[in-house]
Design an enzyme around this catalytic site. Structure first.
Site, PDB file in Angstrom:
ATOM      1  N   LYS A   1       0.834  -1.213   0.000  1.00  0.00           N
ATOM      2  CA  LYS A   1       0.000   0.000   0.000  1.00  0.00           C
ATOM      3  C   LYS A   1       0.860   1.252   0.000  1.00  0.00           C
ATOM      4  O   LYS A   1       0.514   2.254  -0.624  1.00  0.00           O
ATOM      5  CB  LYS A   1      -0.972   0.003   1.181  1.00  0.00           C
TER       6      LYS A   1
ATOM      7  N   LYS B   1      -4.302  -9.502  -7.029  1.00  0.00           N
ATOM      8  CA  LYS B   1      -5.600  -9.863  -6.447  1.00  0.00           C
ATOM      9  C   LYS B   1      -6.632  -8.785  -6.782  1.00  0.00           C
ATOM     10  O   LYS B   1      -6.273  -7.609  -6.939  1.00  0.00           O
ATOM     11  CB  LYS B   1      -5.488 -10.069  -4.935  1.00  0.00           C
TER      12      LYS B   1
ATOM     13  N   LYS C   1     -10.673  -3.454  -4.134  1.00  0.00           N
ATOM     14  CA  LYS C   1     -11.465  -2.237  -4.345  1.00  0.00           C
ATOM     15  C   LYS C   1     -10.583  -1.100  -4.828  1.00  0.00           C
ATOM     16  O   LYS C   1     -10.999  -0.246  -5.586  1.00  0.00           O
ATOM     17  CB  LYS C   1     -12.151  -1.816  -3.043  1.00  0.00           C
TER      18      LYS C   1
HETATM   19  P1  ADP Z   1     -10.140  -4.811  -0.414  1.00  0.00           P
HETATM   20  O1  ADP Z   1      -8.771  -5.459  -0.490  1.00  0.00           O
HETATM   21  O2  ADP Z   1     -10.937  -5.078  -1.649  1.00  0.00           O
HETATM   22  O3  ADP Z   1     -10.135  -3.369  -0.006  1.00  0.00           O
HETATM   23  P2  ADP Z   1     -10.941  -5.496   2.340  1.00  0.00           P
HETATM   24  O4  ADP Z   1      -9.577  -5.126   2.811  1.00  0.00           O
HETATM   25  O5  ADP Z   1     -12.113  -4.709   2.793  1.00  0.00           O
HETATM   26  O6  ADP Z   1     -10.947  -5.590   0.731  1.00  0.00           O
HETATM   27  O7  ADP Z   1     -11.168  -7.025   2.661  1.00  0.00           O
HETATM   28  C1  ADP Z   1     -12.387  -7.618   3.111  1.00  0.00           C
HETATM   29  C2  ADP Z   1     -12.229  -9.123   3.106  1.00  0.00           C
HETATM   30  O8  ADP Z   1     -12.159  -9.602   1.755  1.00  0.00           O
HETATM   31  C3  ADP Z   1     -10.935  -9.600   3.777  1.00  0.00           C
HETATM   32  O9  ADP Z   1     -11.208 -10.805   4.479  1.00  0.00           O
HETATM   33  C4  ADP Z   1     -10.018  -9.899   2.625  1.00  0.00           C
HETATM   34  O10 ADP Z   1      -9.064 -10.882   2.938  1.00  0.00           O
HETATM   35  C5  ADP Z   1     -11.004 -10.395   1.590  1.00  0.00           C
HETATM   36  N1  ADP Z   1     -10.505 -10.161   0.221  1.00  0.00           N
HETATM   37  C6  ADP Z   1     -10.206  -8.957  -0.333  1.00  0.00           C
HETATM   38  N2  ADP Z   1      -9.820  -9.101  -1.608  1.00  0.00           N
HETATM   39  C7  ADP Z   1      -9.853 -10.438  -1.879  1.00  0.00           C
HETATM   40  C8  ADP Z   1      -9.576 -11.238  -3.041  1.00  0.00           C
HETATM   41  N3  ADP Z   1      -9.185 -10.680  -4.186  1.00  0.00           N
HETATM   42  N4  ADP Z   1      -9.729 -12.572  -2.949  1.00  0.00           N
HETATM   43  C9  ADP Z   1     -10.141 -13.156  -1.787  1.00  0.00           C
HETATM   44  N5  ADP Z   1     -10.439 -12.464  -0.668  1.00  0.00           N
HETATM   45  C10 ADP Z   1     -10.308 -11.130  -0.702  1.00  0.00           C
END
Ligand code: ADP
Length: 319
Positions: A114, A195, A198
């Protein structure tokens, strides 16, 4: 005694299928298991570590709550709350900051990623984020954190912090473990080796609330390098409840006869169908319902958080 589960999803944008398959689907499934006491929350403090528009935050939080309810999180079975409604999380975070070695935080790959992505805003909050996350988990004395693979290192840190605190002040917290789904890492549509996230932009994600037309447009534009095709095929497997469609596409793929357009159109239809009921249910959830659910969640979570903090204040000699 019930085993406590804690997990969260950030209000940083629309929920995508990676969040759903990697975490939220598991949360919903775990609701029918009586051995668990479940806490799911929206980490709005965490979401402040990346630049954002304050005027949009409340809308994002309410939207996410509607998503969770429409996907099947049941406030009668799970405690659903917003992190900043429970001020004790920050107090516990401070306690944990004083037992966390700098060197542990310096190892965190999510911070490094990040920080590299947001060079103009590498703030201390981003650095200490996993310590707040340890407070979120340990506040409820949770042993199980159902999350995606990207959170495993943070949960391991929470174990380190629990151990350090317990050694210094006497046994107070359990040592939590991450619980992964069979899909711990859903990949981006636009960069096949990253991956889905958002923060990767609208085109890289399929959002659970996207209309069938938007899903089709996004999938049609997905990259189809070797890894990209594998990723799309993997998604077909995950969304094809019948398994027949997947078997058919996989056979063509193995024979080198699978056309990308067929793969993409099939996948788009499967995803649109998977969330059809969800889209209808979401329409019916009012702001009043969201507010009531969050108030119930706040009251339950706060009562436990106050108890934990009273214990921590005594153990640390502050009372
Ligand atoms: P982001 O990375 O999209 O901002 P968050 O940090 O809010 O998402 O993560 C919310 C949940 O979704 C966490 O448990 C995270 O491990 C899971 N998660 C986020 N992106 C992925 C992905 N590409 N594949 C599987 N799980 C994910």
């Amino acid at each position: 005694m019930k085993k406590v589960i804690v997990s969260g999803i950030q209000p940083t944008g629309e929920m995508h299928i990676g969040n759903y398959l990697g975490a939220v689907k598991n949360w919903v499934d775990l609701q029918n298991d009586a051995q668990y006491d479940r806490f799911f929350f929206i980490p709005d403090w965490h979401s402040m570590t990346i630049d954002y528009e304050p005027a949009t935050k409340q809308r994002l939080i309410k939207n996410l709550v509607r998503d969770l309810l429409a996907l099947g999180i049941d406030p009668k079975k799970s405690t659903l709350f917003v992190q900043s409604h429970i001020p004790e999380h920050l107090e516990l975070c401070w306690n944990f900051l004083t037992v966390t070695p700098m060197s542990e935080l310096e190892k965190m790959t999510q911070f490094k990623d990040k920080a590299a992505k947001h060079v103009e805003n590498v703030n201390v909050g981003l650095f200490t984020y996993p310590v707040l996350m340890a407070a979120d988990i340990l506040m409820y004395k949770s042993m199980i954190v159902p999350a995606g693979e990207d959170q495993v290192q943070h949960v391991e840190l929470a174990r380190v912090i629990a151990k350090k605190f317990n050694n210094k002040f006497g046994t107070t917290f359990p040592e939590p473990k991450a619980m992964l789904t069979e899909v711990p890492r859903v990949m981006s549509l636009t960069e096949s080796n990253k991956k889905m996230s958002k923060s990767g932009g609208d085109k890289s994600c399929v959002f659970v609330a996207d209309s069938p037309d938007i899903i089709a447009t996004k999938i049609r534009k997905a990259v189809t390098d070797e890894q990209g095709v594998q990723n799309l095929l993997e998604l077909v497997k995950l969304f094809d409840v019948s398994t027949l469609t997947y078997a058919h596409l996989k056979k063509d793929f193995d024979a080198g006869a699978l056309k990308n357009v067929e793969l993409k159109d099939t996948l788009a239809e499967l995803i649109a169908a998977a969330f059809a009921d969800f889209r209808n249910r979401k329409e019916e959830i009012s702001d009043a319902e969201v507010a009531a659910v969050l108030e119930t969640g706040r009251a339950r979570a706060r009562a436990i958080a106050q108890q934990t903090m009273e214990e921590v204040r005594i153990k640390t000699g502050l009372r």
